[in-house]
Design a protein around this motif. Structure first.
Motif, PDB file in Angstrom:
ATOM      1  N   UNK A 165       0.781  -1.209   0.023  1.00  0.00           N
ATOM      2  CA  UNK A 165      -0.039   0.067   0.009  1.00  0.00           C
ATOM      3  C   UNK A 165       0.860   1.326  -0.033  1.00  0.00           C
ATOM      4  N   UNK A 166       1.030   1.918  -1.204  1.00  0.00           N
ATOM      5  CA  UNK A 166       2.098   2.844  -1.293  1.00  0.00           C
ATOM      6  C   UNK A 166       1.406   4.118  -0.732  1.00  0.00           C
ATOM      7  N   UNK A 167       2.348   4.830   0.263  1.00  0.00           N
ATOM      8  CA  UNK A 167       1.931   6.053   0.914  1.00  0.00           C
ATOM      9  C   UNK A 167       1.677   5.840   2.216  1.00  0.00           C
ATOM     10  N   UNK A 168       1.545   4.776   2.931  1.00  0.00           N
ATOM     11  CA  UNK A 168       1.286   4.353   4.095  1.00  0.00           C
ATOM     12  C   UNK A 168       2.443   4.212   4.827  1.00  0.00           C
ATOM     13  N   UNK A 169       2.430   3.946   6.282  1.00  0.00           N
ATOM     14  CA  UNK A 169       3.467   3.996   6.967  1.00  0.00           C
ATOM     15  C   UNK A 169       4.299   2.481   6.688  1.00  0.00           C
ATOM     16  N   UNK A 170       5.570   2.788   6.648  1.00  0.00           N
ATOM     17  CA  UNK A 170       6.315   1.463   6.346  1.00  0.00           C
ATOM     18  C   UNK A 170       6.115   0.875   4.989  1.00  0.00           C
ATOM     19  N   UNK A 171       5.785   1.766   4.006  1.00  0.00           N
ATOM     20  CA  UNK A 171       5.527   1.119   2.804  1.00  0.00           C
ATOM     21  C   UNK A 171       6.789   0.924   1.980  1.00  0.00           C
ATOM     22  N   UNK A 172       7.881   1.946   2.241  1.00  0.00           N
ATOM     23  CA  UNK A 172       9.197   1.575   1.438  1.00  0.00           C
ATOM     24  C   UNK A 172       9.748   0.273   2.003  1.00  0.00           C
ATOM     25  N   UNK A 173       9.376  -0.090   3.442  1.00  0.00           N
ATOM     26  CA  UNK A 173      10.138  -1.402   3.713  1.00  0.00           C
ATOM     27  C   UNK A 173       9.294  -2.489   3.209  1.00  0.00           C
ATOM     28  N   UNK A 174       8.019  -2.473   3.140  1.00  0.00           N
ATOM     29  CA  UNK A 174       7.124  -3.513   2.490  1.00  0.00           C
ATOM     30  C   UNK A 174       7.311  -3.582   0.997  1.00  0.00           C
ATOM     31  N   UNK A 175       7.726  -2.363   0.370  1.00  0.00           N
ATOM     32  CA  UNK A 175       8.196  -2.621  -0.970  1.00  0.00           C
ATOM     33  C   UNK A 175       9.467  -3.313  -1.101  1.00  0.00           C
ATOM     34  N   UNK A 176      10.493  -3.301  -0.310  1.00  0.00           N
ATOM     35  CA  UNK A 176      11.689  -4.092  -0.204  1.00  0.00           C
ATOM     36  C   UNK A 176      11.435  -5.672   0.075  1.00  0.00           C
ATOM     37  N   UNK A 177      10.531  -5.947   1.013  1.00  0.00           N
ATOM     38  CA  UNK A 177      10.074  -7.132   1.085  1.00  0.00           C
ATOM     39  C   UNK A 177       9.555  -7.708  -0.030  1.00  0.00           C
ATOM     40  N   UNK A 178       8.683  -6.940  -0.603  1.00  0.00           N
ATOM     41  CA  UNK A 178       7.864  -7.543  -2.013  1.00  0.00           C
ATOM     42  C   UNK A 178       9.030  -7.772  -3.097  1.00  0.00           C
ATOM     43  N   UNK A 179      10.096  -6.915  -3.136  1.00  0.00           N
ATOM     44  CA  UNK A 179      10.857  -7.147  -4.219  1.00  0.00           C
ATOM     45  C   UNK A 179      11.546  -8.519  -3.574  1.00  0.00           C
ATOM     46  N   UNK A 180      12.048  -8.567  -2.714  1.00  0.00           N
ATOM     47  CA  UNK A 180      12.988  -9.834  -2.130  1.00  0.00           C
ATOM     48  C   UNK A 180      12.022 -11.125  -2.571  1.00  0.00           C
ATOM     49  N   UNK A 181      10.798 -10.900  -1.980  1.00  0.00           N
ATOM     50  CA  UNK A 181       9.795 -12.125  -2.198  1.00  0.00           C
ATOM     51  C   UNK A 181       9.678 -12.544  -3.629  1.00  0.00           C
ATOM     52  N   UNK A 182       9.497 -11.737  -4.676  1.00  0.00           N
ATOM     53  CA  UNK A 182       9.310 -11.846  -5.884  1.00  0.00           C
ATOM     54  C   UNK A 182      10.710 -12.306  -6.444  1.00  0.00           C
ATOM     55  N   UNK A 183      11.948 -11.802  -6.171  1.00  0.00           N
ATOM     56  CA  UNK A 183      12.981 -12.453  -6.815  1.00  0.00           C
ATOM     57  C   UNK A 183      13.240 -13.742  -6.042  1.00  0.00           C
ATOM     58  N   UNK A 184      13.052 -14.117  -5.037  1.00  0.00           N
ATOM     59  CA  UNK A 184      13.305 -15.353  -4.601  1.00  0.00           C
ATOM     60  C   UNK A 184      12.266 -16.266  -5.357  1.00  0.00           C
ATOM     61  N   UNK A 185      11.214 -15.982  -5.500  1.00  0.00           N
ATOM     62  CA  UNK A 185      10.065 -16.923  -6.376  1.00  0.00           C
ATOM     63  C   UNK A 185      10.642 -17.307  -7.806  1.00  0.00           C
ATOM     64  N   UNK A 186      11.384 -16.264  -8.353  1.00  0.00           N
ATOM     65  CA  UNK A 186      12.017 -16.378  -9.567  1.00  0.00           C
ATOM     66  C   UNK A 186      13.239 -17.687  -9.585  1.00  0.00           C
ATOM     67  N   UNK A 187      13.873 -17.395  -8.305  1.00  0.00           N
ATOM     68  CA  UNK A 187      14.976 -18.136  -7.917  1.00  0.00           C
ATOM     69  C   UNK A 187      14.504 -19.600  -7.810  1.00  0.00           C
ATOM     70  N   UNK A 188      13.497 -19.897  -6.919  1.00  0.00           N
ATOM     71  CA  UNK A 188      12.688 -20.916  -6.385  1.00  0.00           C
ATOM     72  C   UNK A 188      12.616 -21.947  -7.705  1.00  0.00           C
TER      73      UNK A 188
END
Length: 281
Positions: A165-188
C-alpha cells in the motif's frame, strides 16, 4: 506496343517483389530464447521489453567468473543470425568463500557479437577476441525448470506486489520485502532456465484470476519494484541498508551476488512486461 511491353515489365517486377517479400525469413526469436551450455560456459538469451538480450557466464574457478552482457540483439536476414551493436560489456567478478562478490573488474564496454543457430546448436562469436579464438559452440540446456502453476504465480508474485500500500507507514520497507519475495520466487523456480511457453501461459491464467483491484494495485507497484531492483544491481552497497531495515538483506545477497539468480529475476521481469504478448520480435 511499347505500352503493352512496359505494362508487362511492370507486372513482372511487381510479381518478383511479392515473391521476394513472401520469401523474407521472419525473425526466429523463440528458437534462440533459452539457456545454452558448453563446459563451463552458460549463455542465456531472453526477451526484455521488445528486444532480445544475451548474458554469458564463464566460470574461471570456484571464486571467479567472467560475464558478458549484450543489451540488444538484431536479426540479420542475409546471414540468418543475430548481431549486436558495439555496446556489449564484460566483467570479471571475484567472490569470497561464501559466494559474496568482493571485486569487479570491467574488461570492456564496447563489445560486439554474433549468435547463429544451426542444426540445434548455437555459436557465439565474440568479436573482441582474435580470429580463431572467438567462437564458442553451445547446446541447449537439457533440464528445463518446471514452471510455477497459475495459483503460485497469483499468490507468490502478483498478490505479493499488489499488496504493497503505497503512501502508508512503512510502505518503503514493504516494497523491499515484496521485491525480495518476487526475486526469490524466480529463484525457487529456476527461471534462469525456464520453460518459456509454460511460464507465459501460467502467468496469463494467474493474471486473469485476479480481481480488477488487484490488477490495478499490481500495475501501480510493479515498476517501483523494477526500479528498486535495478538500483540494487547497480549499487547494492547503497541500497542494502533499507533491505536490512526490512529484514530482507541476507536473502537479497543471494540474488545480487549470484549471476544465475540475477538472471532468474530479469527473466521474470521480462515475462511480466510482455504479459499476454507471445509473438516473436
Amino acid at each position: 506496343m511499347k505500352k503493352r511491353i512496359l505494362s508487362a515489365l511492370l507486372a513482372v517486377a511487381m510479381l518478383l517483389t511479392m515473391v521476394a517479400l513472401a520469401e523474407t525469413p521472419t525473425q526466429p526469436a523463440e528458437e534462440y530464447i533459452g539457456t545454452w551450455v558448453s563446459d563451463r560456459v552458460t549463455l542465456s538469451i531472453s526477451r526484455e521489453d521488445d528486444k532480445l538480450t544475451a548474458s554469458v557466464f564463464w566460470a574461471n574457478s570456484a571464486f571467479e567468473m567472467v560475464t558478458w552482457y549484450y543489451p540488444e540483439l538484431m536479426y540479420d536476414e542475409v546471414a540468418d543470425e543475430y548481431n549486436t551493436f558495439e555496446n556489449g560489456t564484460s566483467e570479471v567478478i571475484t567472490c569470497d568463500e561464501e559466494g559474496k562478490e568482493v571485486s569487479t573488474e570491467v574488461l570492456f564496454e564496447d563489445g560486439a557479437a554474433a549468435f547463429r543457430l544451426r542444426d540445434g546448436v548455437l555459436t557465439w562469436v565474440d568479436y573482441k577476441k582474435a580470429p580463431g579464438e572467438n567462437e564458442c559452440v553451445l547446446e541447449p540446456a537439457v533440464e528445463i525448470a518446471v514452471a510455477a502453476q497459475p495459483d503460485e504465480f497469483a499468490e507468490r508474485f502478483f498478490r505479493v506486489i499488489a499488496g504493497v500500500e503505497q503512501g502508508t507507514a512503512g510502505s518503503s520497507l514493504k516494497l523491499c520485502e515484496a521485491a525480495r519475495d518476487a526475486a526469490l520466487f524466480a529463484v525457487d523456480y529456476e527461471m534462469w532456465n525456464p520453460d518459456v511457453e509454460a511460464i507465459r501461459a501460467n502467468m496469463l491464467e494467474a493474471w486473469n484470476s485476479l480481481t480488477d483491484e488487484q490488477r490495478s494495485a499490481f500495475d501501480s507497484n510493479f515498476m517501483d519494484v523494477v526500479t528498486l531492483m535495478d538500483g540494487c544491481f547497480e549499487d547494492w552497497d547503497a541500497n542494502r541498508p533499507q533491505f536490512e531495515d526490512a529484514g530482507a538483506a541476507d536473502d537479497m545477497d543471494m540474488v545480487i551476488y549470484d549471476p544465475l539468480n540475477r538472471l532468474a529475476w530479469e527473466n521474470l521481469k521480462a515475462y511480466t512486461l510482455t504479459l499476454g504478448n507471445s509473438d516473436g520480435i
